[in-house]
Design an enzyme around this catalytic site. Structure first.
Site, short mmCIF file in Angstrom:
data_model
loop_
_atom_site.label_atom_id
_atom_site.label_comp_id
_atom_site.label_asym_id
_atom_site.label_seq_id
_atom_site.Cartn_x
_atom_site.Cartn_y
_atom_site.Cartn_z
N TYR A 51 5.91 -24.28 112.58
CA TYR A 51 5.11 -23.51 113.53
C TYR A 51 3.87 -22.92 112.85
O TYR A 51 3.99 -22.11 111.93
CB TYR A 51 5.93 -22.38 114.16
CG TYR A 51 7.15 -22.83 114.93
CD1 TYR A 51 7.31 -24.15 115.33
CD2 TYR A 51 8.15 -21.93 115.27
CE1 TYR A 51 8.44 -24.56 116.04
CE2 TYR A 51 9.28 -22.33 115.98
CZ TYR A 51 9.41 -23.65 116.36
OH TYR A 51 10.53 -24.04 117.06
N GLY A 198 14.27 -24.59 125.93
CA GLY A 198 13.72 -25.24 127.12
C GLY A 198 14.38 -24.81 128.41
O GLY A 198 14.38 -25.55 129.40
N ALA A 201 12.15 -24.97 131.25
CA ALA A 201 11.44 -26.26 131.38
C ALA A 201 9.93 -26.04 131.34
O ALA A 201 9.20 -26.47 132.23
CB ALA A 201 11.86 -26.99 132.65
N LYS A 202 9.48 -25.37 130.28
CA LYS A 202 8.06 -25.08 130.06
C LYS A 202 7.45 -24.24 131.18
O LYS A 202 6.22 -24.20 131.34
CB LYS A 202 7.26 -26.38 129.90
CG LYS A 202 7.64 -27.20 128.69
CD LYS A 202 6.76 -28.43 128.56
CE LYS A 202 7.10 -29.22 127.31
NZ LYS A 202 6.26 -30.43 127.15
N GLY A 203 8.27 -23.55 131.94
CA GLY A 203 7.78 -22.70 133.02
C GLY A 203 7.65 -23.43 134.35
O GLY A 203 7.36 -22.80 135.38
N LEU A 205 9.91 -24.50 136.18
CA LEU A 205 10.95 -24.10 137.13
C LEU A 205 10.80 -22.65 137.60
O LEU A 205 11.64 -22.15 138.34
CB LEU A 205 12.34 -24.30 136.51
CG LEU A 205 12.71 -25.76 136.26
CD1 LEU A 205 14.11 -25.88 135.68
CD2 LEU A 205 12.61 -26.56 137.56
N LYS A 208 4.87 -22.25 137.13
CA LYS A 208 3.78 -23.14 136.73
C LYS A 208 3.58 -24.23 137.77
O LYS A 208 4.53 -24.66 138.43
CB LYS A 208 4.08 -23.78 135.36
CG LYS A 208 3.64 -22.94 134.17
CD LYS A 208 3.69 -23.77 132.91
CE LYS A 208 3.18 -22.99 131.71
NZ LYS A 208 3.20 -23.79 130.47
#
Length: 296
Positions: A51, A198, A201-203, A205, A208
């Site tokens: 990172y 996750g 789900a990257k937002g 759900l 986004k």
């Protein structure tokens, strides 16, 4: 907060953990997030040497000054940045594991990492040497537990059958139910706990704008998002409740890029405790189940 015990090493992990990949590089904001996490009983911070080329670990080392014992640190090794600064290569050799650990310890300003994880894995990796190295590092007191971050059933099978690993980090959400097929069972039988990432789900759900995700079309993602948000509980609460219904999962590693996001997740965690089990079962029955098409 609720906790899960890693029985092999007797470490208690908070059911909610902070994923630091998107942690802000502003020290004051990061410090405020860690302070808030402590207030809420969150004790697990997950990071990786990959990172921001180690900058996140260095930021954590600074933010945890004087309070190292208040938290458990999980970090990862195996991905090595190339000289171009934009790509990396895979190196799970014992030499790199030891080198990566020493560099992480220096950045984190600590003498041990609580959960050290191989940041991936393939069938061709030197697994006997990898497991032996992790065991040696435990004996030396430089790590307290080890595991692997992988979504590959064939890798999880190797780890669960041939090592004394304590954790497997794997992706899980209503849009990625693949671990239900075999990974959860393999982990449970081996006394391993899943660190789930996750979860949102990257937002997609929560709020986004829907986009294609894994094998799902934009329309399917949108439909699932609407379902998650159709209940009287918040989307965060439903997703947290959905994941923690899996007994194999020991902790949800949810990223936060701001204090506001962390507060929203903590609120969702508390709210999820009020969701009836029957409602989660109903949600599960309405969602599609997907499977791994490779690395089985």
């Amino acid at each position: 907060m609720e906790y899960t015990n890693l029985e092999k090493v007797n470490l208690k992990l908070s059911k909610l953990a902070i994923g630091t990949m998107s942690m802000p590089d502003d020290f004051n904001e990061a410090q405020n997030m860690i302070d808030f996490a402590f207030e809420k009983g969150i004790n697990l911070l997950d990071t990786a040497d990959l990172y921001e080329k180690g900058k996140i670990e260095a930021l954590m080392g600074k933010a945890l000054k004087g309070r190292r014992d208040d938290f458990l640190i999980a970090s990862k090794v195996g991905n090595v940045w190339n000289s171009d600064g934009v790509s990396w290569h895979w190196d799970p050799s014992p030499k790199q594991i030891r080198k990566g650990l020493e560099m992480s310890l220096k950045r984190l300003k600590t003498d041990r990492i609580d959960i050290y994880q191989l940041h991936g894995g393939t069938l061709e990796d030197p697994w006997d040497d990898i497991f032996s190295t992790f065991e040696d590092l435990k004996s030396e007191g430089k790590i307290r537990a080890y595991g692997v971050s992988s979504i590959r059933p064939n890798v999880v099978r190797i780890v669960s059958k041939n090592s004394n690993a304590s954790t497997i980090m794997s992706q899980y959400s209503p849009l990625d139910r693949r671990p239900e097929e075999s990974i959860f069972q393999m982990a449970t039988e081996a006394g391993i706990k899943i660190l789930a990432r996750g979860v949102y789900a990257k937002g997609f759900l929560i709020n986004k704008i829907p986009k294609p995700y894994l094998t799902y079309t934009e329309a399917e993602v949108e439909s699932t998002q609407k379902l998650i948000n159709s209940f009287e509980y918040s989307g965060e609460a439903m997703l947290i409740g959905f994941s923690l219904a899996q007994l194999a999962i020991g902790s949800l590693v949810i990223g936060a890029s701001s204090l506001a996001q962390l507060k929203s997740t903590c609120k969702g965690f508390q709210e999820s405790k009020k969701i009836p089990a029957g409602l989660i079962s109903d949600l599960q029955s309405k969602l599609p189940v997907n499977f791994y098409d490779s690395h089985r």
